[in-house]
Design an enzyme around this catalytic site. Sequence first.
Site, PDB file in Angstrom:
ATOM      1  CB  CYS A  10      -0.945   0.001   1.201  1.00 20.81           C
ATOM      2  SG  CYS A  10      -2.123   1.377   1.159  1.00 20.81           S
ATOM      3  CB  CYS A  42     -19.257   1.404  -1.455  1.00 15.22           C
ATOM      4  SG  CYS A  42     -18.036   0.188  -0.852  1.00 15.22           S
ATOM      5  CB  CYS A  64     -17.665  -4.409  -0.916  1.00 14.03           C
ATOM      6  SG  CYS A  64     -16.493  -4.274  -2.299  1.00 14.03           S
TER       7      CYS A  64
END
Length: 328
Positions: free
Chosen positions: A76, A143, A203
């Site tokens: 990341c 989301c 999700c």
Amino acid sequence: MNTVSPAVDLTSDAAARAPGFKWTVSQVEALYQLPLMDLLFRAQTVHRGNFDPNEVQRSALISIKTGGCPEDCNYCSQSARYKSTEREVLMQVQEVVDAAKEAREKGATRFCMGAAWRGPKEKELEVVSQMIREVKALGMETCVTLGMLKDGQAEKLKEAGLDYYNHNLDTDAEFYDQVITTHTHADRVDTIAQVRQAGIKVCSGGILGLGESRRNRAAMIAQLANLDPAPDSVPINNLVAIPGTPLANKEKVDNFEFVRTIAAARITMPKSFVRLSAGREAMSDEMQAMCFFAGANSIFYCDKLLTTSNIGANRDLDLFDKLGLRAI
């Protein structure tokens, strides 16, 4: 030679629908070992039994708070440990609403908002909740991905009208500590459970190309499929190697292996949307078409993901036209 050992139970789709059925890693690995054409045929058959095969859902993604995350996820760019991305403050609500309007005008139906946090503080959660309300008012699904949640926070997001919460498993539980050490795979599963209990859709997916083996990939798919219930949306990411991160020089996963993972996700999670996520910019039209045939039916439809570039709407429109796909 790509053959399946007779000792491996290649579970039928009918058996997999039985109440209480759980996928084993060996069963998912057996799917990977099928001849590619057989695997694609099975995945497409499952797909057609649950979705219109020519429809693809489109989501837009925006980073509402970039950089400065204390976690050590080796892939990341937003980790403060790797200094790959400049730290930015949380966006203003109106900035996010303007971005959502633009995404809606381009044809996205879901607007996803990501923040680089270990987890949100209460004051931050209040601002994000307002963003959710404003985006919902535009007629879009919402989301967010905000990291790990504390008790009661999922319920507050539900009250704001949140539709989906993204929290990827990332990789297999046994391989997890080779990628991330500042939290555990079990921590991720706990947040997913909180989200589901609050009545928010889940999700959750993973990333390929972290140095994992095929068995690790099969295990990740099994762990996702065995969540009760399986995630409503399953993003499958192909690692975008970011300079400065520990995985910057990892070798890319073979294209056919990526397609096999899409097919395995479709077969094991027949009612879930399977999303082509990060890494799509480097995929050819032919590669993406094969992924759609394998059961992918969702994409990120925007020029940029959280910190990396994406294909862009114009190329997607052209591809949809070539393939006869319809956006939903």
